[in-house]
Design a protein around this motif. Sequence first.
Motif, PDB file in Angstrom:
ATOM      1  N   GLU A  50       0.817  -1.207   0.000  1.00 42.27           N
ATOM      2  CA  GLU A  50       0.000   0.000   0.000  1.00 42.27           C
ATOM      3  C   GLU A  50       0.854   1.261   0.000  1.00 42.27           C
ATOM      4  O   GLU A  50       0.569   2.228   0.715  1.00 42.27           O
ATOM      5  CB  GLU A  50      -0.937  -0.009   1.212  1.00 42.27           C
ATOM      6  N   GLY A  51       1.936   1.229  -0.751  1.00 40.77           N
ATOM      7  CA  GLY A  51       2.770   2.417  -0.910  1.00 40.77           C
ATOM      8  C   GLY A  51       3.556   2.788   0.327  1.00 40.77           C
ATOM      9  O   GLY A  51       3.913   3.941   0.509  1.00 40.77           O
ATOM     10  N   GLY A  52       3.837   1.864   1.205  1.00 38.54           N
ATOM     11  CA  GLY A  52       4.586   2.141   2.414  1.00 38.54           C
ATOM     12  C   GLY A  52       3.707   2.254   3.642  1.00 38.54           C
ATOM     13  O   GLY A  52       4.187   2.116   4.767  1.00 38.54           O
ATOM     14  N   GLN A  53       2.430   2.525   3.456  1.00 38.85           N
ATOM     15  CA  GLN A  53       1.481   2.497   4.579  1.00 38.85           C
ATOM     16  C   GLN A  53       1.389   1.058   5.083  1.00 38.85           C
ATOM     17  O   GLN A  53       1.486   0.133   4.304  1.00 38.85           O
ATOM     18  CB  GLN A  53       0.120   2.975   4.073  1.00 38.85           C
ATOM     19  N   THR A  54       1.219   0.896   6.392  1.00 39.30           N
ATOM     20  CA  THR A  54       1.103  -0.451   6.940  1.00 39.30           C
ATOM     21  C   THR A  54      -0.075  -1.160   6.288  1.00 39.30           C
ATOM     22  O   THR A  54      -1.201  -0.667   6.338  1.00 39.30           O
ATOM     23  CB  THR A  54       0.897  -0.412   8.464  1.00 39.30           C
ATOM     24  N   PRO A  55       0.187  -2.297   5.649  1.00 41.18           N
ATOM     25  CA  PRO A  55      -0.880  -2.971   4.893  1.00 41.18           C
ATOM     26  C   PRO A  55      -2.012  -3.459   5.781  1.00 41.18           C
ATOM     27  O   PRO A  55      -1.834  -3.688   6.984  1.00 41.18           O
ATOM     28  CB  PRO A  55      -0.173  -4.155   4.250  1.00 41.18           C
ATOM     29  N   LEU A  56      -3.156  -3.647   5.162  1.00 37.18           N
ATOM     30  CA  LEU A  56      -4.358  -4.061   5.874  1.00 37.18           C
ATOM     31  C   LEU A  56      -4.143  -5.361   6.635  1.00 37.18           C
ATOM     32  O   LEU A  56      -4.575  -5.511   7.771  1.00 37.18           O
ATOM     33  CB  LEU A  56      -5.511  -4.207   4.881  1.00 37.18           C
ATOM     34  N   TYR A  57      -3.449  -6.309   6.019  1.00 35.49           N
ATOM     35  CA  TYR A  57      -3.264  -7.600   6.678  1.00 35.49           C
ATOM     36  C   TYR A  57      -2.381  -7.502   7.923  1.00 35.49           C
ATOM     37  O   TYR A  57      -2.386  -8.402   8.753  1.00 35.49           O
ATOM     38  CB  TYR A  57      -2.709  -8.651   5.694  1.00 35.49           C
TER      39      TYR A  57
END
Length: 145
Positions: A50-57
């Motif tokens: 997600e572009g460096g954002q902490t992913p949902l999983y």
Amino acid sequence: MEIHNLGPAVEKKSRNRVGRGIGSGNGKTAGKGHKGQKARTGGKIRRGFEGGQTPLYRRIPKRGFNNIFSTEYATINVSDLERFENGTVVNMELLVKEGLVRRELAGLKVLGNGTLTKKVTVEAKKFTDAAKEKIEAVGGKIEVK
């Protein structure tokens, strides 16, 4: 091959050759737009990124526990045995054939839900106490396999 098996010829669509001149409609940038990661060679983005954002999983809390050593039994209730005639030997093969059990799994477990009036012999790996009482109360037999 016979005449009744023949059908119309399957049309083969030629692949889209990109980057072959401006007149082709897919020249110059070859459908990749201008610059950016996805325009570069090897510019793949891994699944879940997600572009460096902490992913949902990783943002969602993990819950529960899955025991990989647990044994899962195919279950049947005493009330399901009512459809068989007196003296029938009820085993896994018969239940699969009748459609009461879909898969064999680790064996058959008989649960004590419902009532029984027929004398049947039941072959299973496990029985609940209530199931044993109900089967033996009407004169049926239990065989632990």
